[in-house]
Structures are given as C-alpha cells and as structure tokens.
Design an enzyme around this catalytic site. Sequence first.
Site, PDB file in Angstrom:
ATOM      1  N   TYR A 165     -77.350 -94.676   1.597  1.00  0.00           N
ATOM      2  CA  TYR A 165     -76.977 -94.728   1.027  1.00  0.00           C
ATOM      3  C   TYR A 165     -76.099 -96.338   0.213  1.00  0.00           C
ATOM      4  CZ  TYR A 165     -76.243 -90.163   0.870  1.00  0.00           C
ATOM      5  OH  TYR A 165     -76.451 -89.024   0.716  1.00  0.00           O
ATOM      6  N   TYR A 194     -70.741 -82.783  -9.677  1.00  0.00           N
ATOM      7  CA  TYR A 194     -72.359 -82.664  -8.674  1.00  0.00           C
ATOM      8  C   TYR A 194     -72.105 -83.396  -7.117  1.00  0.00           C
ATOM      9  CZ  TYR A 194     -76.657 -84.237  -6.882  1.00  0.00           C
ATOM     10  OH  TYR A 194     -77.865 -84.546  -6.092  1.00  0.00           O
ATOM     11  N   MET A 240     -72.430 -85.111  -4.303  1.00  0.00           N
ATOM     12  CA  MET A 240     -72.783 -86.510  -4.063  1.00  0.00           C
ATOM     13  C   MET A 240     -73.962 -86.232  -2.131  1.00  0.00           C
ATOM     14  SD  MET A 240     -72.247 -89.506  -6.114  1.00  0.00           S
ATOM     15  CE  MET A 240     -70.382 -89.567  -5.434  1.00  0.00           C
ATOM     16  N   HIS A 273     -78.478 -81.189  -3.762  1.00  0.00           N
ATOM     17  CA  HIS A 273     -79.547 -81.249  -3.379  1.00  0.00           C
ATOM     18  C   HIS A 273     -79.258 -80.768  -1.846  1.00  0.00           C
ATOM     19  CE1 HIS A 273     -79.944 -82.599  -7.254  1.00  0.00           C
ATOM     20  NE2 HIS A 273     -81.531 -81.802  -6.778  1.00  0.00           N
ATOM     21  N   ALA A 293     -76.804 -76.182   6.513  1.00  0.00           N
ATOM     22  CA  ALA A 293     -76.304 -76.495   5.045  1.00  0.00           C
ATOM     23  C   ALA A 293     -76.638 -75.642   4.439  1.00  0.00           C
ATOM     24  CB  ALA A 293     -76.747 -77.939   4.991  1.00  0.00           C
ATOM     25  N   PHE A 303     -74.581 -72.974   5.519  1.00  0.00           N
ATOM     26  CA  PHE A 303     -72.712 -73.176   4.694  1.00  0.00           C
ATOM     27  C   PHE A 303     -73.153 -72.576   3.257  1.00  0.00           C
ATOM     28  CE2 PHE A 303     -69.902 -76.033   3.528  1.00  0.00           C
ATOM     29  CZ  PHE A 303     -68.928 -76.052   3.774  1.00  0.00           C
ATOM     30  N   TYR A 304     -73.199 -73.563   2.755  1.00  0.00           N
ATOM     31  CA  TYR A 304     -73.008 -73.127   1.254  1.00  0.00           C
ATOM     32  C   TYR A 304     -73.148 -72.087   0.640  1.00  0.00           C
ATOM     33  CZ  TYR A 304     -72.973 -78.513   0.741  1.00  0.00           C
ATOM     34  OH  TYR A 304     -72.115 -79.644   1.005  1.00  0.00           O
TER      35      TYR A 304
END
Length: 175
Positions: free
Chosen positions: A47, A89, A91, A128, A136, A139-140
């Site tokens: 990042y 969102y 990030m 995303h 992941a 999990f979501y």
Amino acid sequence: MAAAVETNQVLPSANSSCNARIELGDITQHNLKQLKVLNSVVFPVSYNEKFYVDVLEHNDFAKLAYCNDVVVGAVCCRLDKLEDKKQLYIMTLGCLAAYRRLGVGSVLLDFVFQLCKQRKDVESICLHVQVSNDEALGFYKKFGFECTEKKEKYYKRIEPPDAFLLRRSTADLHE
C-alpha cells in the site's frame, strides 16, 4: 494504546495456555507504523503512502486489533458514494496468521457492522478478495457476503491477478 473500543469477548490467544481480551483501538500518527508493518506481513500487495494518509484522515473508519497489547489485526474502510447511494468499502481487513480462527476477524467485521448501524444511509458493504483466497472467501460468506462479480486483472504484480467483488446488504443492520 487500545482504549477506544473493547469487546467483552475473551478469546484464546496464539499461546493456548492463556486467554486474551481482544481490544480495538484508533489508528493515529503514533501507531501508523504498526499498521504498515501488519499490512506488509498479512497482505500480498503493498500500500502506498496515500493509502495511509487517507486512513489517518478518515480514522473513524479504521481500527487496530490488539491481543494482550500487541497489534494482531486491523480493518480500514472508506465511504463510497454511488449516485444517490452510499456503500462502505473494506479496503483491508486482516489478522496475523497465528491469531486467525480465534475471533479477531469477527471482532473487526463487527466494528464494520456497527459503523453501518450508525449510518442509515449506507446500503451495502463491499470488498475485493483474490480469487485464490479460499480462507477469506469462506470467512466473508459466513457473514452474508455474496460474490457479485469477478474482476480480471484487478491486482498488479501478484498471481493470480483476478479478484471477486463481494457485497452484503446492510438492510438487516438497520432494523
């Protein structure tokens, strides 16, 4: 330190011989480097400095997760406006590998849900996830996120470069 939001959840730590309280704390100029180090360990992408400047400017949408006063996870969000609608969102939301499956991610996601409860104008939460990140994705999906589209070549410099866009309505959070 980690005084901002404390959960009432006592979770086992990576050292199973003790229990730990997971706490959430604000991200500030003083602990920003901890977020940078955490992100460099947890995520396969780097990042840039603008990302961290934005996190500090909108730190109501970001938290560090502490276990026994050690940073073990974080979440950073932003509010997006799409025509007359708003979405939150995500990030980044991540946790050190040694602390996964201990509830840290759930505590961080609950923070996101609480943000949405407070803001009735937020209609959805999205993020995303790299197509190969089954952990992941699972999990979501447990928390009601659905895959709405596949973005080809979303990521640069990592394989595979494709990502799924996951979305969850916040209608049930406003009831």
